[in-house]
Every structure is written in C-alpha cells, then in structure tokens.
Design a protein around this motif. Structure first.
Motif, short mmCIF file in Angstrom:
data_model
loop_
_atom_site.label_atom_id
_atom_site.label_comp_id
_atom_site.label_asym_id
_atom_site.label_seq_id
_atom_site.Cartn_x
_atom_site.Cartn_y
_atom_site.Cartn_z
N ALA A 106 -4.50 -38.28 4.88
CA ALA A 106 -4.19 -36.89 5.20
C ALA A 106 -2.78 -36.78 5.76
O ALA A 106 -2.01 -35.87 5.38
CB ALA A 106 -5.21 -36.35 6.20
N HIS A 107 -2.41 -37.70 6.66
CA HIS A 107 -1.04 -37.72 7.19
C HIS A 107 -0.03 -37.87 6.06
O HIS A 107 1.00 -37.19 6.02
CB HIS A 107 -0.88 -38.88 8.17
N GLY A 108 -0.33 -38.79 5.14
CA GLY A 108 0.59 -39.06 4.04
C GLY A 108 0.80 -37.85 3.15
O GLY A 108 1.95 -37.53 2.79
N TRP A 109 -0.28 -37.16 2.80
CA TRP A 109 -0.15 -36.01 1.91
C TRP A 109 0.49 -34.83 2.63
O TRP A 109 1.21 -34.03 2.01
CB TRP A 109 -1.49 -35.64 1.30
N LEU A 110 0.26 -34.70 3.92
CA LEU A 110 0.93 -33.63 4.66
C LEU A 110 2.44 -33.89 4.69
O LEU A 110 3.25 -32.97 4.49
CB LEU A 110 0.37 -33.55 6.09
N LEU A 125 5.14 -22.19 1.92
CA LEU A 125 3.99 -22.96 2.42
C LEU A 125 4.18 -23.43 3.85
O LEU A 125 3.36 -24.21 4.36
CB LEU A 125 3.75 -24.18 1.51
N GLN A 126 5.23 -22.96 4.53
CA GLN A 126 5.49 -23.45 5.88
C GLN A 126 4.31 -23.19 6.83
O GLN A 126 3.96 -24.02 7.66
CB GLN A 126 6.75 -22.78 6.44
N GLY A 127 3.69 -22.01 6.69
CA GLY A 127 2.55 -21.70 7.55
C GLY A 127 1.38 -22.65 7.33
O GLY A 127 0.70 -23.05 8.29
N TRP A 128 1.14 -23.02 6.08
CA TRP A 128 0.07 -23.98 5.78
C TRP A 128 0.40 -25.36 6.34
O TRP A 128 -0.49 -26.08 6.80
CB TRP A 128 -0.16 -24.06 4.27
N LEU A 129 1.68 -25.72 6.31
CA LEU A 129 2.08 -27.00 6.89
C LEU A 129 1.81 -27.02 8.38
O LEU A 129 1.30 -28.02 8.93
CB LEU A 129 3.57 -27.25 6.62
N TRP A 130 2.13 -25.93 9.07
CA TRP A 130 1.84 -25.86 10.51
C TRP A 130 0.34 -25.94 10.76
O TRP A 130 -0.12 -26.58 11.71
CB TRP A 130 2.41 -24.57 11.10
N LEU A 131 -0.42 -25.25 9.91
CA LEU A 131 -1.88 -25.24 10.07
C LEU A 131 -2.44 -26.66 9.99
O LEU A 131 -3.26 -27.07 10.81
CB LEU A 131 -2.51 -24.37 8.98
N LEU A 132 -1.99 -27.42 9.00
CA LEU A 132 -2.48 -28.80 8.84
C LEU A 132 -1.96 -29.71 9.94
O LEU A 132 -2.68 -30.59 10.42
CB LEU A 132 -2.06 -29.34 7.47
N GLN A 133 -0.72 -29.49 10.38
CA GLN A 133 -0.18 -30.30 11.47
C GLN A 133 -1.01 -30.15 12.74
O GLN A 133 -1.16 -31.10 13.51
CB GLN A 133 1.27 -29.90 11.75
N ALA A 134 -1.56 -28.95 12.94
CA ALA A 134 -2.39 -28.70 14.12
C ALA A 134 -3.60 -29.63 14.16
O ALA A 134 -4.09 -29.97 15.24
CB ALA A 134 -2.85 -27.24 14.15
N PHE A 135 -4.06 -30.06 13.00
CA PHE A 135 -5.26 -30.88 12.97
C PHE A 135 -4.99 -32.36 12.83
O PHE A 135 -5.80 -33.18 13.24
CB PHE A 135 -6.19 -30.40 11.85
N VAL A 136 -3.85 -32.71 12.28
CA VAL A 136 -3.58 -34.15 12.13
C VAL A 136 -2.66 -34.69 13.21
O VAL A 136 -2.57 -35.90 13.40
CB VAL A 136 -2.99 -34.46 10.74
N PRO A 139 0.52 -30.09 18.78
CA PRO A 139 -0.50 -29.40 19.59
C PRO A 139 -1.11 -28.20 18.84
O PRO A 139 -0.38 -27.46 18.17
CB PRO A 139 0.28 -28.93 20.82
N LYS A 140 -2.40 -28.03 18.94
CA LYS A 140 -3.10 -27.06 18.11
C LYS A 140 -2.66 -25.63 18.35
O LYS A 140 -2.28 -24.91 17.43
CB LYS A 140 -4.61 -27.18 18.32
N ASP A 141 -2.75 -25.17 19.61
CA ASP A 141 -2.57 -23.74 19.88
C ASP A 141 -1.22 -23.22 19.38
O ASP A 141 -1.14 -22.20 18.71
CB ASP A 141 -2.72 -23.47 21.38
N ARG A 142 -0.14 -23.93 19.73
CA ARG A 142 1.19 -23.44 19.34
C ARG A 142 1.33 -23.39 17.83
O ARG A 142 1.81 -22.40 17.27
CB ARG A 142 2.28 -24.34 19.94
N LEU A 143 0.92 -24.46 17.16
CA LEU A 143 1.05 -24.51 15.70
C LEU A 143 0.18 -23.47 15.02
O LEU A 143 0.59 -22.85 14.03
CB LEU A 143 0.69 -25.91 15.20
N LEU A 144 -1.03 -23.25 15.53
CA LEU A 144 -1.91 -22.26 14.92
C LEU A 144 -1.37 -20.85 15.13
O LEU A 144 -1.45 -20.00 14.24
CB LEU A 144 -3.32 -22.39 15.50
#
Length: 552
Positions: A106-110, A125-136, A139-144
């Motif tokens: 998951a890290h690799g594909w992100l 797709l920048q927003g989707w990148l932030w969304l995935l970064q929040a989980f892998v 910090p979750k709150d800021r990125l979400l």
C-alpha cells in the motif's frame, strides 16, 4: 499481447468494453467480467483490464482484481495518461491495504501514485493522495480535513463523501463519538441518495459507518442504515466488501437476532480474511465464536479460537467460553488485561466491563465486581450510549443480588430489560427477563413462571440452546412444565417464528420487512404462510395467537 488488429476486431473489442461498462453500471458483475474477458481475447487494453479489475473486486476476488489493475496501470503509464494511471495506483493502494492487509505494498502504490501525478498542475488526485496518506502514515485529522477541503473546492463529490466518512470514523476512534457519528450520518445520507459517480463510494462509506457503530456500541444506528441501504443491496449486492466490514455487518445481525444470516456473513468474512492477514482473520473468527457462544455451541467456539497461538486478539469470546465452562478466574484475568489495554476508551470498554462483572461474581469477588460495575456506570453516563446504560444496569443488578438486595436488583434489571427491548436486542432482552424471573422466584413464583416462559420462548426462537436449558431448569425448579417450544410452532420455520413474534408486537408488514432486512413482499409471504400453517383466518387472530403463546 496481440499485435496488429483488423478493424472488425477493434470494433468487437470496443463493443465488449462498452458492454462491460454498462454491466458495471447496472451491478451485473458476472456479465461485466465476461464482457471484459471477451474484450481481452481481442486486445490487451488498459480499459479492459481496469474494467475487469472492477468486476473482480465486486465479486470479492481481490487477488485477481489486483493483478488486472496492475496491468492497467502499466499500460496507462506507457500511454502517458498520468491521471488515469494515478487513479489505478490509488485503487491498488486501497486494495493492498484493506483487502489484502499488505501495508508495504500500500505504501509503495501510494508513493507511485504521488510520483506519477506529481507533474500535473493542478493535480486532480491530490485530495485522494491525502486521504490515503491519512491511513498509511498520518496524521489523520489534518490530512482528512485537507482532503475534504480539496474535494469541495474541486467539486469531487466521491472524495467529499469518503473523506466525511473517514473523518467520522477517525473521530469515533478518538472518543469524539457524537461528532463522528454525525459526520457518518451525513456521508451515508448523501451516498445512499445517489450523490456519487463511483459505486465504490458506497462501499467505503458503509464500511466506515459499520466500523464506527460497532466501536461505539450503536448497533441500532447501524441496523437503521442497513435498512436504508436495502435498495442498493437489491440492485448491486452487498457493499460490505472488506473482511472487517463484513464482520461488522455480521455482528449487527447477531445482535439483532438474525443468526442464520449472521452465520453466512461471518463465514464469508472468514473466507475473505484468508488474504487479509492475521488481524482480520482473528476478528472474523472471534465474532463467529461469539455467535457460537450465544448458540450454546461452546466446543465449536473453542475450536475457532484455538487456531490462534494466544487469545489476546480475541479476549471477549475467549472469556465468554471460559466463563461458560466454569473457568471464571481465567476469564477474569483475561478481561483484566484487556481492560488495561483499552485504558479510558469509553467506546470499547462497556462490553468488557459487563462481562468482567459476571466473571468476578462467579469467582465470589464481590468487591471487584462492585468496583467494576461502578466503572461501567461512569462509562455509560459519560458516553451517553443506551447499550452501555443497559449493560451498566444489568451489572449493578448482579452486584445488588449478590449482596442480598433483591428488590433493588429487580429494579435495575427492569431498567436493563426496557433498554434492551427499546434497542431490539432479543437475546439480551431474554437474558434480562430470565434474571428478572430468578429474582422474583422467591417472592412471586407465578410472575417468575410467566417471565421464564417468555424468556424460554425467545431462546428457542433464536436457537440459544444453553440459555434455553437454563430457563427450562428454572421452570422445573418452580414446579412448572418446561415446554420445549410452544404448541404448533414447530411447523413454522425460524424466520416465520420471528415474523410471528413481530406480528404479536403489532408491527405492520413494512415494519416487519424493515426490522428483518427483508422486502415487503417477502414479509407478506411469511405472514400468509403463518396464517395457513396455524389455521388462522386473519391478522387479528395471528396477533392474538402470538400474544397467547408469548404469555403462556
């Protein structure tokens, strides 16, 4: 790879891809698979591989889906379509993380998605990148929050709904339960109203909702949203396509007394978890073991739990098995360790504390039981969750009864009984009713007999063997016949017995359909079948019959 193609073959390939896309939009996953596979016999294209990956994902064939999506990514990279390639890389990161439990991949594909889309200005797709970064990575709150703001600015409704749901779940995890559930309600409302372009948005939002409701102990909210999702499920199938998500759905069905369906869902989750790593497998096995404990099938529950080297990952079902087998000390020790790990996490503490009170009472440690019941009462008050309040009332009743304060214990049991009834938790309600009967046995044996028979009927309808045996034993001790089920009901199926119980409570066919997660037509069919089997002329007679059987 097929090289040069005739124009006829190219037309056939394009037609198959379009047919496949149409089948995807309609939720005809097997048809979509067939069309994309047909297209690939003519030509290997990114569109065909991506479409086949989508169809396989919906068919729960995660590994095959990933292989096709990786091939689509490679072809899109070669074609120079950075945005489309980045989208495939993001979907691969999600599948590896949630379907296959592979954090490294998951890290690799992100990272690959970020690199491929980096030169794009602006990056769609920048927003989707932030969304995935929040989980892998966090910090979750800021990125979400960043992803949510990006979605609203860019007009990406799918990203907005998924970010809302993800943020809601993150808040529940952080013990900000009410705020989190409010965001999840908004995400589910918009999603199930059709505010999406991608069908997988429904999957992401639904799984976040189930996870949050399970963690918060708000199963009634989960059941309500599942009823709203019924139309989607009829057209597209289950949106619970991750092992953990399917586990949460099965758990809702367990609590609501839909044990046949719960069994099927939890078995499916156990199969899906084979590719998802030890964590999801342990969770699926634990929830299936919990169902087996409720059914009184302790040996099967123990066998499910025995596949793990230790029981730390599955403390509640393991403790329940040990407690039922008379090993209360071991159960208490396990739950004590689990309580220490949870700390002050109110959203997850209540079930552990409730079972720990039972374990202490079984060992005779009344002081520890009283202190734990007091802690549970504080958790219930601070969380404001009705289910926690019901567990707290029942725990307090057990402590009061152990100290000889029978009248006070009966009062707290009645509180728990009313709450469980309001929450529509049939097993918990029946168990509280049996406890109430035990408390009344010394002073009012007639009421005790009536309440025990009502509890016995509920246990028999659910298939809770061990509880039914306990109720039957109490009836015998009270000098009453321990009937193994009401007259005539043996000719009804379990689902018809459930429908009859709801008819007796005055529910209409639409209300029965909503309660049991079935269509109105199916509910009407069950009512007609009940009338025919029991020789009843109309619904009024069915209500009278159900009330008579309930009170007898």
């Amino acid at each position: 790879m097929i090289g040069f193609m005739s124009s006829a073959e190219d037309v056939d390939h394009s037609a198959a891809v379009e047919e496949g896309r149409a089948a995807l939009r309609a939720g005809r996953w097997a048809d979509a698979r067939a069309e994309f596979e047909r297209a690939l016999t003519q030509q290997e294209s990114a569109d065909a591989f991506a479409g086949l990956a989508d169809a396989l994902w919906w068919l729960c064939e995660a590994k095959a889906s990933v292989r096709c999506r990786e091939r689509a990514f490679v072809l899109l990279r070669k074609s120079g379509d950075a945005a489309a390639a980045g989208r495939q890389a993001i979907d691969l990161a999600i599948s590896y993380l949630v379907n296959l439990g592979n954090q490294a991949a998951a890290h690799g594909w992100l990272a690959r998605a970020a690199r491929v889309t980096g030169p794009l200005n602006p990056n769609p797709l920048q927003g989707w990148l932030w969304l995935l970064q929040a989980f892998v990575s966090g910090p979750k709150d800021r990125l979400l929050h960043d992803a949510l703001e990006f979605a609203r600015t860019a007009g990406d409704t799918d990203l907005e709904l998924v970010a809302l749901a993800d943020l809601g779940l993150a808040l529940v995890v952080a013990d900000e339960v009410d705020d989190g559930l409010t965001l999840l309600d908004e995400a589910m409302a918009a999603t199930l109203a059709g505010e999406y372009e991608r069908l997988d948005t429904v999957v992401y939002a639904s799984c976040d909702m189930l996870a949050a409701c399970s963690m918060a102990g708000d199963l009634d909210r989960a059941a309500q949203w599942c009823r709203v999702a019924d139309e989607f499920m009829l057209q597209y199938g289950s949106p619970f396509l991750y092992a953990r998500c399917r586990v949460h759905y099965g758990s809702v069905l367990v609590e609501k007394g839909q044990w046949d369906r719960a069994d099927a869902e939890l078995r499916a989750a156990l199969g899906m978890a084979e590719d998802a790593g030890p964590g999801p497998r342990a969770e699926a096995a634990a929830r299936l073991a919990e169902l087996r404990v409720r059914q009184g099938r302790l040996e099967e529950a123990a066998a499910l739990l025995a596949q793990f080297d230790g029981v730390a990952a599955v403390p509640i079902p393991a403790a329940a098995v040990w407690l039922a087998q008379g090993e209360a000390g071991a159960a208490a020790a396990l739950l004590e360790r689990h309580r220490a790990r949870l700390g002050d996490r109110h959203v997850e503490l209540a079930p552990t504390l409730g079972l720990l009170v039972d374990a202490y009472l079984a060992t005779g440690d009344h002081q520890a039981a009283e202190e734990t019941a007091q802690q549970l009462a504080r958790v219930a008050e601070e969380s404001g969750r009705p289910h926690a309040s019901a567990l707290a009332a029942l725990a307090e009743a057990g402590v009061l009864a152990a100290s000889g304060r029978i009248a006070d214990a009966a009062g707290r049991t009645d509180v728990a009984l009313r709450l469980f009834d309001r929450l529509d938790l049939p097993l918990d309600e029946a168990r509280a009713r049996l406890k109430s009967a035990r408390l009344a046995a010394g002073s009012n044996p007639e009421i005790a007999i009536t309440e025990t028979r009502r509890a016995l009927r509920a246990f028999e309808q659910l298939g809770a063997r061990r509880d039914a045996d306990q109720a039957a034993a109490l009836l015998r001790n009270l000098g009453a016949a321990a009937r193994v089920g009401p007259k005539h009901v043996g000719i009804l199926t379990q689902r018809e017995q459930e429908v009859l119980r709801l008819v007796g409570r005055g529910l209409t066919n639409p209300e029965i359909a909503a309660r049991l997660f079935i269509s109105r037509k199916t509910a009407a069919h069950h009512v007609s079948s009940i009338l025919a089997k029991l020789g009843l002329r109309n619904r009024a007679e069915a209500v009278a019959y159900a009330l008579q059987e309930r009170d007898s």
